[in-house]
Design an enzyme around this catalytic site. Sequence first.
Site, PDB file in Angstrom:
ATOM      1  CG  LEU A  96      -1.776   1.208   1.486  1.00 15.50           C
ATOM      2  CD1 LEU A  96      -2.836   1.352   0.393  1.00 15.50           C
ATOM      3  CD2 LEU A  96      -2.453   1.122   2.859  1.00 15.50           C
ATOM      4  NE  ARG A  98       7.305   0.639  -3.892  1.00 16.23           N
ATOM      5  CZ  ARG A  98       7.764  -0.242  -4.774  1.00 16.23           C
ATOM      6  NH1 ARG A  98       7.785  -1.517  -4.465  1.00 16.23           N
ATOM      7  NH2 ARG A  98       8.205   0.149  -5.948  1.00 16.23           N
ATOM      8  CG  LEU A 108       1.449  -0.406  15.534  1.00 13.65           C
ATOM      9  CD1 LEU A 108       1.087   0.352  16.790  1.00 13.65           C
ATOM     10  CD2 LEU A 108       0.841  -1.803  15.566  1.00 13.65           C
ATOM     11  NE  ARG A 206      -0.484  -1.940  -5.493  1.00 13.67           N
ATOM     12  CZ  ARG A 206       0.651  -2.605  -5.317  1.00 13.67           C
ATOM     13  NH1 ARG A 206       0.689  -3.911  -5.459  1.00 13.67           N
ATOM     14  NH2 ARG A 206       1.750  -1.969  -5.025  1.00 13.67           N
TER      15      ARG A 206
HETATM   16  C1  LIG Z   1       0.680  -6.373 -10.459  1.00  8.64           C
HETATM   17  C2  LIG Z   1       1.707  -5.578  -9.733  1.00  8.64           C
HETATM   18  C3  LIG Z   1       2.955  -6.133  -9.502  1.00  8.64           C
HETATM   19  C4  LIG Z   1       3.942  -5.397  -8.845  1.00  8.64           C
HETATM   20  N1  LIG Z   1       5.158  -5.974  -8.627  1.00  8.64           N
HETATM   21  C5  LIG Z   1       6.130  -5.263  -8.024  1.00  8.64           C
HETATM   22  C6  LIG Z   1       7.434  -5.830  -7.828  1.00  8.64           C
HETATM   23  O1  LIG Z   1       7.687  -6.971  -8.145  1.00  8.64           O
HETATM   24  N2  LIG Z   1       8.375  -5.062  -7.235  1.00  8.64           N
HETATM   25  C7  LIG Z   1       8.119  -3.769  -6.845  1.00  8.64           C
HETATM   26  O2  LIG Z   1       9.026  -3.101  -6.358  1.00  8.64           O
HETATM   27  N3  LIG Z   1       6.909  -3.218  -7.010  1.00  8.64           N
HETATM   28  C8  LIG Z   1       5.916  -3.925  -7.579  1.00  8.64           C
HETATM   29  N4  LIG Z   1       4.680  -3.365  -7.742  1.00  8.64           N
HETATM   30  C9  LIG Z   1       4.436  -2.024  -7.219  1.00  8.64           C
HETATM   31  C10 LIG Z   1       4.436  -0.988  -8.361  1.00  8.64           C
HETATM   32  O3  LIG Z   1       5.672  -0.972  -9.027  1.00  8.64           O
HETATM   33  C11 LIG Z   1       4.156   0.409  -7.804  1.00  8.64           C
HETATM   34  O4  LIG Z   1       5.194   0.787  -6.914  1.00  8.64           O
HETATM   35  C12 LIG Z   1       2.845   0.494  -7.067  1.00  8.64           C
HETATM   36  O5  LIG Z   1       1.824  -0.212  -7.706  1.00  8.64           O
HETATM   37  C13 LIG Z   1       2.434   1.956  -6.969  1.00  8.64           C
HETATM   38  O6  LIG Z   1       2.016   2.351  -8.251  1.00  8.64           O
HETATM   39  P1  LIG Z   1       2.393   3.745  -8.850  1.00  8.64           P
HETATM   40  O7  LIG Z   1       3.845   4.014  -8.843  1.00  8.64           O
HETATM   41  O8  LIG Z   1       1.691   3.831 -10.181  1.00  8.64           O
HETATM   42  O9  LIG Z   1       1.610   4.708  -7.794  1.00  8.64           O
HETATM   43  P2  LIG Z   1       2.011   6.124  -7.287  1.00  8.64           P
HETATM   44  O10 LIG Z   1       3.340   6.112  -6.650  1.00  8.64           O
HETATM   45  O11 LIG Z   1       0.884   6.566  -6.428  1.00  8.64           O
HETATM   46  O12 LIG Z   1       2.098   6.988  -8.573  1.00  8.64           O
HETATM   47  C14 LIG Z   1       0.908   7.304  -9.317  1.00  8.64           C
HETATM   48  C15 LIG Z   1       1.288   7.695 -10.728  1.00  8.64           C
HETATM   49  O13 LIG Z   1       2.044   8.897 -10.680  1.00  8.64           O
HETATM   50  C16 LIG Z   1       3.054   8.873 -11.684  1.00  8.64           C
HETATM   51  N5  LIG Z   1       4.374   8.882 -11.008  1.00  8.64           N
HETATM   52  C17 LIG Z   1       4.633   8.656  -9.703  1.00  8.64           C
HETATM   53  N6  LIG Z   1       5.929   8.792  -9.447  1.00  8.64           N
HETATM   54  C18 LIG Z   1       6.512   9.087 -10.618  1.00  8.64           C
HETATM   55  C19 LIG Z   1       7.852   9.320 -10.994  1.00  8.64           C
HETATM   56  N7  LIG Z   1       8.852   9.269 -10.122  1.00  8.64           N
HETATM   57  N8  LIG Z   1       8.107   9.587 -12.281  1.00  8.64           N
HETATM   58  C20 LIG Z   1       7.109   9.643 -13.185  1.00  8.64           C
HETATM   59  N9  LIG Z   1       5.809   9.408 -12.900  1.00  8.64           N
HETATM   60  C21 LIG Z   1       5.522   9.139 -11.630  1.00  8.64           C
HETATM   61  C22 LIG Z   1       2.850   7.569 -12.471  1.00  8.64           C
HETATM   62  O14 LIG Z   1       1.985   7.829 -13.530  1.00  8.64           O
HETATM   63  C23 LIG Z   1       2.165   6.686 -11.461  1.00  8.64           C
HETATM   64  O15 LIG Z   1       1.407   5.655 -12.041  1.00  8.64           O
HETATM   65  C24 LIG Z   1       3.671  -4.079  -8.394  1.00  8.64           C
HETATM   66  C25 LIG Z   1       2.413  -3.534  -8.603  1.00  8.64           C
HETATM   67  C26 LIG Z   1       1.424  -4.265  -9.255  1.00  8.64           C
HETATM   68  C27 LIG Z   1       0.070  -3.641  -9.448  1.00  8.64           C
END
Ligand SMILES: Cc1cc2nc3c(=O)[nH]c(=O)nc-3n(C[C@H](O)[C@H](O)[C@H](O)COP(=O)(O)OP(=O)(O)OC[C@H]3O[C@@H](n4cnc5c(N)ncnc54)[C@H](O)[C@@H]3O)c2cc1C
Length: 255
Positions: A96, A98, A108, A206
């Site tokens: 979450l 992430r 907590l 998610r």
């Molecule tokens: C099916 C699945 C498998 C996954 N497997 C793994 C794994 O094996 N290892 C792992 O580490 N994580 C994994 N993740 C986590 C994933 O990589 C993301 O960290 C997590 O889902 C948060 O998504 P997000 O970065 O899109 O969300 P947020 O951090 O909330 O970002 C939202 C959106 O903002 C934009 N954004 C955010 N930050 C940036 C940036 N720095 N540069 C450019 N645009 C940005 C993007 O459009 C992003 O989609 C997985 C997720 C899913 C759904």
Amino acid sequence: MRLILVASPQFDIENLSQFFDEEHTSWRLSSTATQAENLIEFAGRICYMSFGQNQSSKPNSEYIRHLIEMGHESVLEHATWTFLLAGVSRAFTHQLVRHRVGFSFSQLSQQYHDETQTEFIEPTGLSHYPRAREIWKSTVENTRIAYQNILAILDEASDAKDSLLNPRELRRAIRSAARSVLPNATETKIVVTANARGIRHFLKVRGTIPGDLEMRQVAAALLSEVGKQAPSLFADFRIEQLGDGPIIRHSPTNV
Ligand SMILES: Cc1cc2nc3c(=O)[nH]c(=O)nc-3n(C[C@H](O)[C@H](O)[C@H](O)COP(=O)(O)OP(=O)(O)OC[C@H]3O[C@@H](n4cnc5c(N)ncnc54)[C@H](O)[C@@H]3O)c2cc1C
């Protein structure tokens, strides 16, 4: 798992009366729109000053649908909700947190909180496999015993010698060492504040994964709450039931 909504958007239309007077305009609100929906519509209309004669006959629900269809989703960031999640695993919250954009977290602490009495969140499907469940149960209980023993040994050792750390930091160091044996299943509580845009993104990426039941359960509970608060903001999402629990379906055409 418990998801308790503790704060939601409040929109004070009265505070805007002077603004509309000064601008020599007015805004016709939809009678059925919620506070969150009015807030979003107002923020969207400010972009174009589409009040008074510039206001079309679209109701709030269509106005919000149009914002989403156009990809003008930054406007959705004004609506935020705060909720408590309890009875969830640290494995779940690790995923979450992430979500960096539009989310704030207060969780907590395992450094300030003694985890001796912690619960462990059993993966739901495990109950179908008694042998696996037995292994799971004995393993998590053994980690509790290990945690307690490590705490006790380090406590005793710290009493016996002068520490370089003050008592508060010493406690933190001891709990840090002990907590390292606790499993992903350890129960935790977390307060989450998230805006509508962030929640929409979270639900899409998610809530729709069949193999992640705990995530699906939280996503469905979240959608149930925010869907009541602002149906138009989440009209393109729905909850379906799979054999083991809920799943989110997203249909962009239903915005
Ligand atoms: C099916 C699945 C498998 C996954 N497997 C793994 C794994 O094996 N290892 C792992 O580490 N994580 C994994 N993740 C986590 C994933 O990589 C993301 O960290 C997590 O889902 C948060 O998504 P997000 O970065 O899109 O969300 P947020 O951090 O909330 O970002 C939202 C959106 O903002 C934009 N954004 C955010 N930050 C940036 C940036 N720095 N540069 C450019 N645009 C940005 C993007 O459009 C992003 O989609 C997985 C997720 C899913 C759904």
